[in-house]
Design an enzyme around this catalytic site. Structure first.
Site, PDB file in Angstrom:
ATOM      1  CG  HIS A 118      28.728  30.013   9.505  1.00  0.00           C
ATOM      2  ND1 HIS A 118      30.055  30.147   9.863  1.00  0.00           N
ATOM      3  CD2 HIS A 118      28.571  30.774   8.390  1.00  0.00           C
ATOM      4  CE1 HIS A 118      30.678  30.944   9.008  1.00  0.00           C
ATOM      5  NE2 HIS A 118      29.785  31.341   8.110  1.00  0.00           N
TER       6      HIS A 118
ATOM      7  CE  LYS B 277      30.808  32.652  12.983  1.00  0.00           C
ATOM      8  NZ  LYS B 277      31.929  32.002  13.632  1.00  0.00           N
TER       9      LYS B 277
ATOM     10  CB  SER C 216      30.888  34.643   9.726  1.00  0.00           C
ATOM     11  OG  SER C 216      31.789  34.072   8.798  1.00  0.00           O
TER      12      SER C 216
END
Length: 301
Positions: free
Chosen positions: A176, A173, A121
């Protein structure tokens, strides 16, 4: 450390630059000659094929992929599997589905080639600010790659970590990004409410700037929101069409599989899908039903 980079698009190119600036050696391959030239201009090595890339790296090799999830990643992994040797490692820094990651890792393990999944990210800001890295894979392999992660992260001891076995990086992720969907939707809805209270004539950029300091809703996403509103307060020229790259869908599907309620993430995904329906049959049918049972007026298109 010497690293091969496959995929020199905006994020891959920026990551290569950050590594080069910290003294790492990067050899990159991308089908786009302009992308290869950009890396060469930064002092990196380039290769015009995967074969040439692998040949340019000393053993044991480490090859970082920054390519789109799905068939392109599958094809790249399959090609590398035929070129790499036991002891080499492939790092997938893209937004792959963790189930695909598990499958690919198993295929490479049969050839004694390591596989590390690195949820990444940071977007366009990563070159300057560093990337948040969620790393999955064998402990010894991850430790060998530590210098790379420490360089790409905001700091050597912050913004990255080995979260678990292979697959866990992309799983983390995925969640996320699901959280990101919900946060973005909440900001969008809140500012929409503020804008519709026309008698107060609120300056949305001012409000965003106020909230950036001291408020419990302050965040980097709010910083970016304030920046966007400062540049274009009425969002002129922006169509109300919101894409999704898959992670929100995967998060909602995983929540269902695990019997975990995730209504905010699910509804934020639905809002994105709704934004793409320029000629909503469902809304037309709702209007027709209201007319049928209550005689409510229908607005003509």
């Amino acid at each position: 450390m010497e690293l091969g980079m496959v995929g020199l698009g905006r994020m891959g190119g920026n990551m290569a630059q950050r590594l080069l600036r910290d003294g790492h050696t990067v050899v990159g391959f991308d089908p786009d000659a302009a992308a290869r030239k950009a890396l060469a201009d930064e002092g990196g090595g380039t290769a015009d094929s995967l074969q040439a890339l692998v040949a340019a790296l000393p053993a044991p090799r480490a090859v970082w992929m920054m390519v789109p999830a799905g068939k392109i990643t599958d094809g790249t992994v399959e090609a590398l599997a035929g070129l790499l040797a036991p002891g080499d490692v492939v790092i997938d820094g893209g937004n792959s589905n963790y189930k695909d990651t598990l499958r690919r890792a198993q295929a490479l393990a049969a050839k004694r080639i390591g596989y590390v999944d690195c949820g990444t990210s940071g977007g366009v800001w990563g070159l300057a600010e560093g990337y948040s890295l969620m790393v999955g894979g064998d402990q010894a392999v991850v430790e060998r790659l530590r210098p790379v992660f420490e360089t790409l992260a905001p700091a050597k001891d912050a913004g990255w970590g080995h979260v678990g076995p292979v697959g866990s990086g992309h799983f983390t992720k995925m969640v996320h990004n699901g959280i990101e969907y919900g946060l973005m939707q909440a900001y969008a809805e809140g500012f929409s409410i503020l804008r519709h209270k026309q008698e107060f004539a609120l300056d949305l950029h001012q409000v965003a700037q106020i909230w950036r300091s001291g408020s419990v809703v302050r965040s980097w996403l709010l910083d970016l929101t304030a920046d966007a509103l400062g540049k274009n307060p009425t969002l002129d020229g922006i169509a109300p069409w919101v894409a999704d790259s898959g992670e929100g869908r995967w998060t909602v599907a995983e929540a269902i599989d695990l019997d975990v309620p995730a209504p905010v993430i699910a509804l934020s995904l639905m809002a994105r899908l709704r934004s793409r329906d320029d000629d909503s049959f469902a809304d037309k049918l709702l209007a027709a039903m209201r007319n049928e049972f209550g005689g409510h007026a229908i607005r003509k298109a």
